[in-house]
Design an enzyme around this catalytic site. Structure first.
Site, PDB file in Angstrom:
ATOM      1  N   GLU A  96       0.821  -1.194   0.000  1.00  0.00           N
ATOM      2  CA  GLU A  96       0.000   0.000   0.000  1.00  0.00           C
ATOM      3  C   GLU A  96       0.861   1.252   0.000  1.00  0.00           C
ATOM      4  OE1 GLU A  96      -2.437  -0.929   3.353  1.00  0.00           O
ATOM      5  OE2 GLU A  96      -3.934  -1.756   2.000  1.00  0.00           O
ATOM      6  N   CYS A 132       3.254   8.415   1.202  1.00  0.00           N
ATOM      7  CA  CYS A 132       3.813   7.480   2.180  1.00  0.00           C
ATOM      8  C   CYS A 132       4.107   6.161   1.459  1.00  0.00           C
ATOM      9  CB  CYS A 132       2.832   7.285   3.335  1.00  0.00           C
ATOM     10  SG  CYS A 132       3.419   6.123   4.581  1.00  0.00           S
ATOM     11  N   CYS A 139       5.841  -6.985   7.346  1.00  0.00           N
ATOM     12  CA  CYS A 139       6.904  -6.479   8.218  1.00  0.00           C
ATOM     13  C   CYS A 139       7.285  -7.557   9.222  1.00  0.00           C
ATOM     14  CB  CYS A 139       6.429  -5.229   8.970  1.00  0.00           C
ATOM     15  SG  CYS A 139       7.765  -4.376   9.844  1.00  0.00           S
ATOM     16  N   CYS A 143       5.742  -4.932  16.042  1.00  0.00           N
ATOM     17  CA  CYS A 143       5.254  -3.953  17.011  1.00  0.00           C
ATOM     18  C   CYS A 143       3.798  -4.300  17.348  1.00  0.00           C
ATOM     19  CB  CYS A 143       5.345  -2.539  16.422  1.00  0.00           C
ATOM     20  SG  CYS A 143       7.028  -2.082  15.971  1.00  0.00           S
ATOM     21  N   CYS A 146       0.681  -2.343  15.747  1.00  0.00           N
ATOM     22  CA  CYS A 146       0.665  -2.068  14.298  1.00  0.00           C
ATOM     23  C   CYS A 146       0.045  -3.221  13.526  1.00  0.00           C
ATOM     24  CB  CYS A 146       2.097  -1.820  13.818  1.00  0.00           C
ATOM     25  SG  CYS A 146       2.185  -1.509  12.042  1.00  0.00           S
ATOM     26  N   CYS A 362      -1.337   5.765  10.013  1.00  0.00           N
ATOM     27  CA  CYS A 362      -0.152   5.070  10.544  1.00  0.00           C
ATOM     28  C   CYS A 362      -0.564   3.775  11.223  1.00  0.00           C
ATOM     29  CB  CYS A 362       0.539   5.913  11.616  1.00  0.00           C
ATOM     30  SG  CYS A 362       1.120   7.476  11.069  1.00  0.00           S
TER      31      CYS A 362
HETATM   32  N1  SAH Z   1       8.883   0.477  10.290  1.00  0.00           N
HETATM   33  C1  SAH Z   1       9.046   1.898  10.386  1.00  0.00           C
HETATM   34  C2  SAH Z   1       8.087   2.688   9.532  1.00  0.00           C
HETATM   35  C3  SAH Z   1       6.618   2.275   9.545  1.00  0.00           C
HETATM   36  S1  SAH Z   1       5.619   2.722  10.892  1.00  0.00           S
HETATM   37  C4  SAH Z   1       8.947   2.335  11.833  1.00  0.00           C
HETATM   38  O1  SAH Z   1       8.613   1.521  12.680  1.00  0.00           O
HETATM   39  O2  SAH Z   1       9.259   3.480  12.141  1.00  0.00           O
HETATM   40  C5  SAH Z   1       5.419   4.457  10.823  1.00  0.00           C
HETATM   41  C6  SAH Z   1       5.005   5.044  12.172  1.00  0.00           C
HETATM   42  O3  SAH Z   1       3.669   4.639  12.516  1.00  0.00           O
HETATM   43  C7  SAH Z   1       5.890   4.569  13.312  1.00  0.00           C
HETATM   44  O4  SAH Z   1       6.323   5.656  14.080  1.00  0.00           O
HETATM   45  C8  SAH Z   1       4.973   3.685  14.133  1.00  0.00           C
HETATM   46  O5  SAH Z   1       5.363   3.686  15.489  1.00  0.00           O
HETATM   47  C9  SAH Z   1       3.628   4.308  13.888  1.00  0.00           C
HETATM   48  N2  SAH Z   1       2.491   3.407  14.117  1.00  0.00           N
HETATM   49  C10 SAH Z   1       2.457   2.072  13.922  1.00  0.00           C
HETATM   50  N3  SAH Z   1       1.255   1.578  14.261  1.00  0.00           N
HETATM   51  C11 SAH Z   1       0.499   2.621  14.666  1.00  0.00           C
HETATM   52  C12 SAH Z   1      -0.853   2.753  15.099  1.00  0.00           C
HETATM   53  N4  SAH Z   1      -1.659   1.707  15.204  1.00  0.00           N
HETATM   54  N5  SAH Z   1      -1.299   3.981  15.425  1.00  0.00           N
HETATM   55  C13 SAH Z   1      -0.492   5.057  15.315  1.00  0.00           C
HETATM   56  N6  SAH Z   1       0.779   4.995  14.885  1.00  0.00           N
HETATM   57  C14 SAH Z   1       1.281   3.794  14.576  1.00  0.00           C
END
Ligand code: SAH
Length: 375
Positions: A96, A132, A139, A143, A146, A362
Site C-alpha cells: 500500500e 507514504c 513487516c 510492534c 501495528c 499510521c
Molecule cells: N517500520 C518503520 C516505519 C513504519 S511505521 C517504523 O517503525 O518506524 C510508521 C510510524 O507509525 C511509526 O512511528 C509507528 O510507530 C507508527 N504506528 C504504527 N502503528 C500505529 C498505530 N496503530 N497507530 C499510530 N501509529 C502507529
C-alpha cells in the site's frame, strides 16, 4: 493483463541504463533517453519510447525486457482526501502507498467527488502533498500496536518497486515535479532499514532521476541501530525519524519486542552520535497507547531521554484496528503529554490522523479490502 516482464528497466539508474544500451551497440546517450522516458515522462511501455530507435526497443522487448510499472489494483478514497492505493507487482504481491494532499477540496466534504471529477483533479486544489511509501511486503518487526505486523514479512521490495510506487502515484495524480511540492515519507509497510540497500538505491533514483530533493524525504525506522549508523554516513539521505514509542526499556519492550535487541541506551546512543546537518533535527515518533505509555511520568522520561539531542517529537494517538490490544487515549491526555514536552522546550506536534476511515493511517496498512467503519 500485461505479460510479466522478465526484467524491468524501472529500478535501473542512468549508469545501468547506459551500460545496457552500450551492450547493444548503441551510443551512450540512449541511457539518458531511457532514464528520461521512465522517470521524467513516465512512459508506460517500451514500445512508446519514441526517442529510441525501433530496433533497440524491439531487441529489449524480445529479451523479455519492459519498463515494468507496478499496477494500481485499487484506490480507497477517504473523506479527508487521503487515498490509499493498493499497488501490485509482477509476482502478484502487493503493498500500500498513501497519497495525502494538503488543502484538498475533499477535506471539508466528500473526497470521492474531488477525486473522480477529472476537471477538479487537474485544477490541483492541493498546494503540496505527501506520499507514504512501503519498503517491504508485510513487516518482521512485530510492534504490538501495528496492523502491518500481523502480515509477517513476505519479501523485500526491490529499488524499482519502492521508487515505482512513487512514480505510479505521481502519474495517477498528474503531478508536475518541477512546480509542485511533493514530500516523501518512507513510513508505509515494512522496516526500511531491514531492506537497507534497496531502500537507499530507491532514494538515489528518486533524487537523481525523478528529481525530488532529499530534503523533502523522511525515513522512519523502528530502531535498527547498525543501520542508523550506516545511514549517518550516506552522502545522499532523507531526514531520519525514530519510532520511540516507550519512555523506558520495560514499556518499550512490551510494545516493541525489538527493544530486546537494541535497547534505549543503544538507540539513544546512535541518535546522539548521528551527524545532523545544519538546522536538521532528529524526529522521534511516539504512539500514545492509553494507560500504557501516555502518563505524565512517561512524558518526563522522554524529556530526560532526549536531553542534549536536537530533536522534535511527533505524537500519534493510536490508530485503532482489529486485534490491536490497546486503546486510543483521550485528547486531554494527549495534550497533557504534549505540554510536558513543550515545557521542556522540545518541539512537539500532534499528528493529525489521515485516512483513518479507509485504513490508511499510521499502523493501519495491512491491505484491508473490506471497509468497516471505525467510529
Ligand atoms: N517500520 C518503520 C516505519 C513504519 S511505521 C517504523 O517503525 O518506524 C510508521 C510510524 O507509525 C511509526 O512511528 C509507528 O510507530 C507508527 N504506528 C504504527 N502503528 C500505529 C498505530 N496503530 N497507530 C499510530 N501509529 C502507529
Amino acid at each position: 493483463m500485461s505479460i510479466t516482464p522478465q526484467f524491468a528497466l524501472l529500478g535501473l539508474d542512468q549508469q545501468e541504463l547506459t551500460k545496457l544500451a552500450v551492450e547493444k551497440q548503441q551510443p551512450s546517450f540512449r541511457g539518458k533517453q531511457l532514464a528520461d522516458a521512465i522517470y521524467r515522462q513516465r512512459v508506460e511501455k517500451l514500445a512508446d519510447v519514441t526517442t529510441l530507435p525501433q530496433s533497440l526497443r524491439e531487441s529489449l522487448t524480445g529479451e523479455g525486457g519492459e519498463i515494468g510499472w507496478p499496477t494500481i489494483l485499487k484506490r480507497f478514497v477517504s473523506q479527508d482526501g487521503t487515498i490509499r492505493y493498493l499497488i501490485g507487482f509482477a509476482d502478484g504481491e502487493s503493498v500500500e502507498t498513501v497519497w495525502m494532499p494538503e488543502g484538498d477540496g475533499g477535506e471539508a466534504g466528500d473526497g470521492t467527488d474531488a477525486y473522480e471529477d477529472r476537471a477538479e483533479r487537474h485544477s490541483h486544489e492541493w498546494h503540496r502533498a505527501t506520499i507514504c511509501v512501503s519498503s517491504q511486503v508485510g513487516c518482521a518487526v512485530n510492534c504490538q500496536f501495528c496492523l502491518t505486523a500481523k502480515l509477517g514479512v513476505q519479501r523485500n521490495l526491490t529499488a524499482g518497486e519502492i521508487a515505482g510506487q512513487v512514480l505510479v502515484v505521481l502519474r495517477d495524480q498528474d503531478v508536475d515535479i518541477a512546480t509542485e511540492r511533493i514530500n516523501l515519507v518512507f513510513m508505509g509497510m515494512g522496516e526500511p532499514f531491514l531492506n537497507y540497500d534497496n531502500f537507499m538505491k530507491a532514494v538515489r533514483l528518486l533524487v537523481s532521476e525523478v528529481g525530488i530533493p532529499e530534503s523533502r524525504m523522511t525515513v522512519s525506522t523502528a530502531g535498527i541501530v547498525p543501520r542508523i549508523e550506516d545511514f549517518g554516513r550516506e552522502a545522499i539521505r532523507p531526514k531520519l525519524a525514530i519510532s520511540l514509542n516507550g519512555s523506558n526499556d520495560e514499556v518499550r519492550e512490551s510494545v516493541m519486542p525489538l527493544n530486546r535487541k537494541w535497547d534505549l541506551e543503544r538507540l539513544l546512543g546512535a541518535a546522539r552520535a548521528f551527524p545532523l546537518r545544519n538546522r536538521e533535527r532528529l524526529t522521534f515518533e511516539y504512539v500514545l497507547l492509553d494507560g500504557v505509555n501516555d502518563a505524565p511520568e512517561n512524558a518526563r522520561e522522554v524529556v530526560r531521554l532526549l536531553n542534549g539531542i536536537r530533536a522534535k517529537v511527533n505524537l500519534i494517538a493510536l490508530n485503532p484496528g482489529p486485534d490491536i490490544p490497546y486503546e486510543t487515549p483521550r485528547p486531554e491526555r494527549v495534550n497533557k503529554f504534549q505540554q510536558i514536552l513543550l515545557d521542556a522546550d522540545i518541539p512537539v506536534f500532534i499528528r493529525r490522523p489521515r485516512g483513518r476511515d479507509i485504513y490508511a493511517a499510521c499502523g493501519q496498512l495491512k491491505r484491508t479490502e473490506e471497509l468497516v467503519s471505525l467510529s
